[in-house]
Scaffold this active site. Structure first.
Site, mmCIF file in Angstrom:
data_model
loop_
_atom_site.group_PDB
_atom_site.id
_atom_site.type_symbol
_atom_site.label_atom_id
_atom_site.label_comp_id
_atom_site.label_asym_id
_atom_site.label_seq_id
_atom_site.Cartn_x
_atom_site.Cartn_y
_atom_site.Cartn_z
ATOM 1 N N GLU A 1 0.893 -1.158 0.000
ATOM 2 C CA GLU A 1 0.000 0.000 0.000
ATOM 3 C C GLU A 1 0.933 1.211 0.000
ATOM 4 O OE1 GLU A 1 -3.699 1.376 -0.325
ATOM 5 O OE2 GLU A 1 -3.216 -0.733 -0.196
ATOM 6 N N ASP B 1 -4.403 11.563 7.638
ATOM 7 C CA ASP B 1 -3.158 11.072 8.222
ATOM 8 C C ASP B 1 -2.795 11.778 9.514
ATOM 9 O OD1 ASP B 1 -2.644 9.192 6.244
ATOM 10 O OD2 ASP B 1 -1.914 10.746 4.892
#
Length: 268
Positions: free
Chosen positions: A49, A60
């Protein structure tokens, strides 16, 4: 897309789950980034990924934001990321490669052109983190035209309607969210997610991989025991890169030591 199907079929035969690491492309620079990816695969990663750095990564936490900053400091551009993806594919022809990114980077190129480029370099899936299922039509249609699996996030509070949509539109795998919030190894994954896994299976969704807060082998085992097809670990890996930023060889050794027991935990 077929690479995911054959991976999950092989793992099923071997009675194993998938261990999938996440890293940001070109963190901390191109050569070391390629070495990191080789090390992750050698240590047992079943799929990759990969993040294309973006200036405003909403989903994030600080660890992955720092990785993005390091990549920008190394002068990263999306074009360089695609060159790198082509190199990774050349060296590792069978491993599934997924991208995790933000819509602006797709728009910049033009949606169709972006997915055409993904197909050209051998990317198997794309998860666009800031596009909800109900707005995903242009993305998923372009993805399927270019044989790229559109990946959808299944949040822990997903209702029946959303689960059906994810099952209907998603391909490759389903990103099963351990908990709400941003990425980060500090916030451990909340389990169990058995009910979601059962529903996704009932609606014939792509195999669920559990992500967010996966930082220890017992969490990988728990995810698989709950019925997930595997687990994705990002922040814990990116943290190792950060800790050994000036010691490239130590960094690779530490990544190996982290990944091997994570992969071992997928074996029943």
């Amino acid at each position: 897309m077929e690479r995911y199907e054959s991976l999950f079929a092989q793992l099923k035969e071997r009675k194993e789950g998938a261990f999938v690491p996440f890293v940001t492309l070109r963190d901390p620079g191109i050569e070391q980034s390629l070495k990191i990816i080789d090390t992750l695969i050698e240590a047992g990663a079943d799929a990759l990924e990969l993040g294309i750095p973006f200036s405003d990564p909403l989903a994030d936490g600080p660890t992955i934001q720092n990785a993005t900053l390091r990549a920008f400091a190394a002068g990263v551009t999306p074009a360089q990321c695609f060159e790198m993806l082509a190199l990774i594919r050349q060296k590792h022809p069978t491993i599934p490669i997924g991208l995790l990114m933000y819509a602006n980077l797709v728009f910049n190129k033009g949606i169709d052109e972006f997915y055409a480029q993904c197909e050209k370099v051998g990317v198997d899936s794309v998860l666009v983190a800031d596009v909800p299922v109900e707005e995903s039509a242009p993305f998923r249609q372009a993805a399927l035209r270019h044989n790229v699996a559109p990946i959808f996030i299944c949040p822990p509070n997903a209702d029946d309607d959303l689960l059906r949509q994810i099952a209907s539109y998603g391909r490759g795998y389903t990103y099963l969210l351990s908990r709400a919030g941003v990425t980060g190894a500090e916030n451990r994954a909340a389990l169990p997610l058995n009910h979601l896994v059962a529903k996704l299976k009932e609606y014939n969704a792509a195999p669920p991989l559990q992500g967010f807060g996966i930082s220890a082998p017992d969490q990988v085992k728990a995810a698989i025991d709950a019925g997930a097809a595997g687990a994705i670990s990002g922040s814990a890996i990116v943290k190792i890169i950060e800790q050994h930023i000036n010691e490239p060889e130590k960094m690779l050794a530490a990544l190996k030591v982290f990944v091997q027991p994570m992969k071992a935990a997928t074996r029943s």
